[in-house]
Design an enzyme around this catalytic site. Sequence first.
Site, PDB file in Angstrom:
ATOM      1  N   HIS A   1      54.058  40.567 -49.328  1.00  0.00           N
ATOM      2  CA  HIS A   1      54.872  39.433 -49.778  1.00  0.00           C
ATOM      3  C   HIS A   1      54.797  39.367 -51.292  1.00  0.00           C
ATOM      4  O   HIS A   1      53.745  39.037 -51.852  1.00  0.00           O
ATOM      5  CB  HIS A   1      54.384  38.128 -49.162  1.00  0.00           C
ATOM      6  CG  HIS A   1      55.110  36.925 -49.702  1.00  0.00           C
ATOM      7  ND1 HIS A   1      56.481  36.791 -49.623  1.00  0.00           N
ATOM      8  CD2 HIS A   1      54.672  35.824 -50.350  1.00  0.00           C
ATOM      9  CE1 HIS A   1      56.851  35.660 -50.190  1.00  0.00           C
ATOM     10  NE2 HIS A   1      55.766  35.050 -50.649  1.00  0.00           N
TER      11      HIS A   1
ATOM     12  N   ASP B   1      56.118  37.692 -54.515  1.00  0.00           N
ATOM     13  CA  ASP B   1      56.839  36.587 -55.158  1.00  0.00           C
ATOM     14  C   ASP B   1      57.555  37.061 -56.412  1.00  0.00           C
ATOM     15  O   ASP B   1      56.948  37.705 -57.274  1.00  0.00           O
ATOM     16  CB  ASP B   1      55.860  35.471 -55.539  1.00  0.00           C
ATOM     17  CG  ASP B   1      55.318  34.747 -54.324  1.00  0.00           C
ATOM     18  OD1 ASP B   1      56.125  34.211 -53.547  1.00  0.00           O
ATOM     19  OD2 ASP B   1      54.079  34.709 -54.157  1.00  0.00           O
TER      20      ASP B   1
ATOM     21  N   ASP C   1      57.517  32.463 -46.452  1.00  0.00           N
ATOM     22  CA  ASP C   1      56.750  31.623 -47.370  1.00  0.00           C
ATOM     23  C   ASP C   1      57.401  30.309 -47.767  1.00  0.00           C
ATOM     24  O   ASP C   1      56.697  29.395 -48.179  1.00  0.00           O
ATOM     25  CB  ASP C   1      56.411  32.422 -48.637  1.00  0.00           C
ATOM     26  CG  ASP C   1      55.280  31.778 -49.446  1.00  0.00           C
ATOM     27  OD1 ASP C   1      54.453  31.067 -48.850  1.00  0.00           O
ATOM     28  OD2 ASP C   1      55.217  31.997 -50.659  1.00  0.00           O
TER      29      ASP C   1
ATOM     30  N   HIS D   1      61.610  31.011 -54.050  1.00  0.00           N
ATOM     31  CA  HIS D   1      60.973  29.801 -53.528  1.00  0.00           C
ATOM     32  C   HIS D   1      59.824  29.299 -54.396  1.00  0.00           C
ATOM     33  O   HIS D   1      59.231  28.260 -54.063  1.00  0.00           O
ATOM     34  CB  HIS D   1      60.495  30.024 -52.079  1.00  0.00           C
ATOM     35  CG  HIS D   1      59.536  31.143 -51.911  1.00  0.00           C
ATOM     36  ND1 HIS D   1      59.929  32.434 -51.644  1.00  0.00           N
ATOM     37  CD2 HIS D   1      58.185  31.186 -51.964  1.00  0.00           C
ATOM     38  CE1 HIS D   1      58.879  33.203 -51.538  1.00  0.00           C
ATOM     39  NE2 HIS D   1      57.796  32.478 -51.733  1.00  0.00           N
TER      40      HIS D   1
END
Length: 946
Positions: free
Chosen positions: A41, A43, A165, A416
Amino acid sequence: NDLFLFILLNIVFLPATSAIGESCHATKPNMLNVHLVPHTHDDVGWLKTVDQYYYGDRNDIQHAGVQYILDSVVDQLLKNPDRRFIYVETAFFYRWWKQQSSSMQQTVKQLVNEGRLEFVNGGWCMSDEATTHYSAVIDQMTMGLRFLNETFGPCGRPRVAWHIDPFGHAREHASMFAQMGYDGFFFGRLDYQDRARRMIDKEQELLWRASDSLTPPMADLFTGILPNGYNPPQGFCWDQSCDDPPIRDDPDLEDYNVDDVVNRFLTIASAQAAVYKTNHIIMTMGSDFQYENANLWYKNLDKLIHYVNAQQANGIKVNVLYSTPSCYLQELHRANLTWSLKTDDFFPYADDAHDFWTGYFTSRPALKRYERISNSNLQVTCNQLEVLGGPVSRNGHFGEGDSQTMMKAMAVAQHHDAVSGTEKQHVANDYARRLANGWQHCQVVVSNSLAALSGSSAQRIYCDNLNISVCPLTESSKKFSVNVYNPLARPVTWPVRLPVNGTAYTVSDAKGKAVDCQVSVVPVSRATQEVRRNWGFAVNELVFQVQAPPLGYSTYSVSLVKDGPPPTSTKYNASDGNNSQSDQPSGAYIFRPNSSTPFIISQTAKTETVQNSVVQEVRQWFAPWVSQVVRLYADSRALELEWTVGPLPIDDSLGKEVITRLDTSIKTSEIFYTDSNGREVLQRKKDFRPTWHLKQSEPIAGNYYPINSRAFIKDDVDQLTVVTDRSQGGGSIHNGSLEIMLHRRLLYDDVRGVGEPLNETSNIFPEGLVVRGRLLLSLDPPPTAADTHRPLAQEMVLQPLLTFTDGNLNPHTQLEVSEEGENDRFSGLQAALPPAVHLLTLTQWDKDSVLLRLEHQFQSWESKVNSQPVTINLQKLFSTLEVLGMSELNLSANQWKDEMIRFDWKPQTGTGHTHTYSVNLMTIWPTVLQITFILDYMYKLFPTDF
């Protein structure tokens, strides 16, 4: 009905075939099949900037380097054809791909073709779902999916949406994913009470019916809730950032642990299978920025699969395999079961009794507003004007224009941990810097386009601080022009407020003819003077109404004639974490006030009024750091509330969360309504959730919802609608009231990973950030309210763009041309679109291709008049483009619509069926179905006068 219509010109797609089924490992029908999904994951900015994450810089903040993850994963996939990996964030992969040799690119293409490397989601980023506007989400998804489509063809097309997420999930996102052709959607976060109930009822996998207007199954989306968020099961993390022991499988060594590992794994798998519906379960084997040394993961996963499956010889009916979300989804589809149906959304999200993640609905309100302005600038300038102005827009009198810079900056901003406001301060600064840089590139496109369309080569001036009455040109010039470009497909009337130092002005069109509008001069308010500080020196504001044609502009000349020198705002004290129930403080994510009763800043206000033929306004000061203006323009459909909040005082060592509350006599019965990503509207009820019995523990924070563009309360007689200029949090805590959170300043970190309090300052405001915004309030009978608030929300999202030229700089400017020279008025449409139809996107696709999105903007139940079908003749739509032909595409423009085949899912209740329709070559019916077209076109060299 909800409808998106897309038009795309001259683009080539490969056939929409898929080898997903062929690339999946075989499963065993008489066993529990455990699908291991290796993933990372990544970001697109959070604790570090996008660049720092990609390169692995600033590891003192967080050890993470995306380029090394991709290097390592590809290397390890080549060593064992059984291994699988999924990748999500195209923004990072795009960077990595450009740096690879042609041989490495061919190797990666082979991995993708064989299904060993699978892309999921595929957007430029994994967007936030609470604070994003649907138009920007569609754009960023289209950008990422287009790159994958053009690079890898159909094997690179994601079939699964993957939002592991984001902090709550919007219904409109699910609707968009369904219309983009995804077979399913997986996420990790939902309310802890909701999850507990779903585990008991085995409803962690469901069918989400994400629109109350689109005919099923158009907006139906199979949705799966992942068992461990997006982390591996406890004790099975084998990344360099993890502490779990590796599998030690040499029996001659003292620390041999295979039996222990296998037993623990079987126990976890059995417990997980007990709360899911089929003999297939999924385990996410990865986490934040993992697989930088992929050998650690894969070496242990290889062993795990081998040793667990070896137990089948002993009668253990568990089969472990490398898998992907698409392969797992395929097995669920083959099960041919019925699934529970959901029609609401997954907001608000709480991970414990006193931990509601509703603060980020408002966190960093200045960044949220800048993102919304940037979206408007992107649609207006880099997109629409680039198309309408033709090839000269990209390379004309003012240089070479660039739309990609702004597109990428806006795409990154949807992440996000970007527009959500949940990043570190230096990362927020980087997002803003990227948007500012994109706007600089867009200004060249605007200048070139307007020069081509108007016939004027005058230098364009951009005044980006008009909200605080700063524009050096208008403050000093005695004669200037204003070009007002309207991005909407219908004419608009718009109030213009310009900082000036004179006391009387005339306004006329570009040929010197006085225009039919009222003009007034009002003094700059004290609050504005304090906010702008030494940026500007205007003492007055020139106020007049302008009219602009659809998808076009009007030009006004301003000349100096005479020279010369509602509801109260309230605040909550933010929780410092010290009370008997919980030690959870308010922070960037969490909203937790100390009390359920807000503290009134002031029962009285210092007031002054301004009234003339153009505008009436009441200016109110409640405290040195809180003021507002209640403003009504002549012939306006709404009351404007301009608020200015900050610097929030923290001398008392308490953070502050400032709201504005509107109290009415409307009988709401604890019900109110909010939009979903600016699109459809959902009903909310205080202390209630549609799918489980809520045990409310936070009466304020637990009743806050995201408001992207509007919210309203109503009864049988009246409806009060509030239109916001950015995404904000709000709720209806008391019957007949509606409150909106405006600004937050907090002194404690809320222990959700960001590691710093939300305490914003700047070089200009070192004592604390000052934020200014606008709300539009309309009061209408409920049957016609949508006919008012839908257009108001559009105008707030896509505001007219103002550009200026100085009448004294060039004798050939708009103010001085002959009668046959300047085009002072232009429309890109041959006629305005009907009120029910919104032009969402008009953008250049490639040299000879244009992407157009039209949508029917009213829900099926909203309006007796505007919820009806509408017919549009595309051949007679544009004034500068001649449409020659068209073909249909899906929402994200990465598949032919007639080749978009999705899994059919059976709901336990309700119906699911396909919808048939017919389309005339040049006429569309927006309410029938979402439609996308490829259009062949010819550019008209001489625009049609409006």
